[in-house]
Design a protein around this motif. Structure first.
Motif, PDB file in Angstrom:
ATOM      1  N   TRP A  19     -23.002  19.719  -4.935  1.00  0.00           N
ATOM      2  CA  TRP A  19     -23.769  18.497  -5.624  1.00  0.00           C
ATOM      3  C   TRP A  19     -22.847  17.465  -5.419  1.00  0.00           C
ATOM      4  O   TRP A  19     -23.383  15.984  -5.308  1.00  0.00           O
ATOM      5  N   VAL A  20     -21.455  17.453  -5.074  1.00  0.00           N
ATOM      6  CA  VAL A  20     -20.746  15.937  -4.733  1.00  0.00           C
ATOM      7  C   VAL A  20     -20.902  15.557  -3.273  1.00  0.00           C
ATOM      8  O   VAL A  20     -21.312  14.476  -3.311  1.00  0.00           O
ATOM      9  N   ILE A  21     -21.294  16.528  -2.420  1.00  0.00           N
ATOM     10  CA  ILE A  21     -21.736  16.070  -1.111  1.00  0.00           C
ATOM     11  C   ILE A  21     -23.035  15.292  -1.093  1.00  0.00           C
ATOM     12  O   ILE A  21     -23.469  14.432  -0.458  1.00  0.00           O
ATOM     13  N   THR A  22     -23.895  15.769  -1.928  1.00  0.00           N
ATOM     14  CA  THR A  22     -25.266  15.299  -2.083  1.00  0.00           C
ATOM     15  C   THR A  22     -25.247  14.043  -2.685  1.00  0.00           C
ATOM     16  O   THR A  22     -25.868  12.802  -2.327  1.00  0.00           O
TER      17      THR A  22
ATOM     18  N   ASP B 140     -31.056  19.043   6.188  1.00  0.00           N
ATOM     19  CA  ASP B 140     -30.690  19.685   7.540  1.00  0.00           C
ATOM     20  C   ASP B 140     -29.139  18.924   7.708  1.00  0.00           C
ATOM     21  O   ASP B 140     -28.409  19.610   7.899  1.00  0.00           O
ATOM     22  N   GLY B 141     -29.060  17.707   7.370  1.00  0.00           N
ATOM     23  CA  GLY B 141     -27.879  16.981   7.358  1.00  0.00           C
ATOM     24  C   GLY B 141     -26.476  17.423   6.369  1.00  0.00           C
ATOM     25  O   GLY B 141     -25.494  17.656   6.634  1.00  0.00           O
ATOM     26  N   LEU B 142     -27.226  17.979   5.223  1.00  0.00           N
ATOM     27  CA  LEU B 142     -26.457  18.775   4.190  1.00  0.00           C
ATOM     28  C   LEU B 142     -25.903  20.146   4.702  1.00  0.00           C
ATOM     29  O   LEU B 142     -24.423  20.327   4.556  1.00  0.00           O
ATOM     30  N   LEU B 143     -26.892  20.708   5.363  1.00  0.00           N
ATOM     31  CA  LEU B 143     -26.509  21.991   6.040  1.00  0.00           C
ATOM     32  C   LEU B 143     -25.359  21.924   7.112  1.00  0.00           C
ATOM     33  O   LEU B 143     -24.362  22.616   7.169  1.00  0.00           O
TER      34      LEU B 143
ATOM     35  N   LYS C 138     -29.484  30.356   0.478  1.00  0.00           N
ATOM     36  CA  LYS C 138     -28.417  29.946  -0.670  1.00  0.00           C
ATOM     37  C   LYS C 138     -28.500  28.342  -0.925  1.00  0.00           C
ATOM     38  O   LYS C 138     -28.253  27.945  -2.129  1.00  0.00           O
ATOM     39  N   LEU C 139     -28.551  27.349  -0.068  1.00  0.00           N
ATOM     40  CA  LEU C 139     -28.615  26.047  -0.320  1.00  0.00           C
ATOM     41  C   LEU C 139     -30.090  25.772  -1.205  1.00  0.00           C
ATOM     42  O   LEU C 139     -29.922  24.932  -2.265  1.00  0.00           O
ATOM     43  N   ASP C 140     -30.961  26.390  -0.745  1.00  0.00           N
ATOM     44  CA  ASP C 140     -32.223  26.215  -1.730  1.00  0.00           C
ATOM     45  C   ASP C 140     -31.984  26.243  -2.990  1.00  0.00           C
ATOM     46  O   ASP C 140     -32.558  25.777  -4.053  1.00  0.00           O
ATOM     47  N   GLU C 141     -31.302  27.522  -3.160  1.00  0.00           N
ATOM     48  CA  GLU C 141     -30.992  28.307  -4.645  1.00  0.00           C
ATOM     49  C   GLU C 141     -30.439  26.968  -5.407  1.00  0.00           C
ATOM     50  O   GLU C 141     -30.426  26.776  -6.548  1.00  0.00           O
ATOM     51  N   ILE C 142     -29.386  26.458  -4.772  1.00  0.00           N
ATOM     52  CA  ILE C 142     -28.550  25.717  -5.442  1.00  0.00           C
ATOM     53  C   ILE C 142     -29.187  24.221  -5.881  1.00  0.00           C
ATOM     54  O   ILE C 142     -28.967  23.855  -6.738  1.00  0.00           O
TER      55      ILE C 142
END
Length: 93
Positions: free
Chosen positions: A31-34, A55-58, A72-76
Motif C-alpha cells: 500500500w505504501v509503495i503504491t 509491473d513496476g510495483l512487482l 498474491k499482488l493481485d489479491e492485495i
C-alpha cells in the motif's frame, strides 16, 4: 525528488488495520509503495494503466518473474480496491 505527506498514524486507520489483518505487513508495505508510485508517476491522483505501474510495483518489491507472486499482488490490490483505498472502478480497468 517528489514526496507526499504521510500520516504518522496511518497504521491505526480501520481500513489499513483490515488490510494488515488480511495480508500482514506485506499488504501494508505494498500500500505504501503504491502511494509512493502514485506520488511519483501519478497525475491528478491516478495512475495510467498504460504505464504498466503494476509491473513496476512487482519489480520494486522483488516479485517480478514469479507468477505466484503476481497472483498474491493481485489479491492485495483487490483488497485495496474492496477497502476503497484505491478506486475499484479504475482498478478494474
Amino acid at each position: 525528488m517528489k514526496w507526499f505527506k504521510h500520516d504518522c498514524d496511518m497504521h491505526t486507520d480501520l481500513k489499513i488495520q483490515s488490510l494488515i489483518e488480511k495480508h500482514g505487513i506485506e499488504g501494508y508495505a505494498i500500500w505504501v509503495i503504491t502511494l509512493e508510485i502514485l506520488g511519483k508517476e501519478g497525475h491528478a491522483g491516478r495512475l495510467d494503466g498504460q504505464t504498466r505501474w503494476v509491473d513496476g510495483l512487482l519489480r520494486s518489491i522483488g516479485w517480478s518473474g514469479d507468477g505466484s507472486k503476481k497472483v498474491k499482488l493481485d489479491e492485495i490490490l483487490s483488497t485495496l480496491a474492496e477497502l476503497r483505498l484505491i478506486d475499484p472502478k479504475s482498478f478494474k480497468y
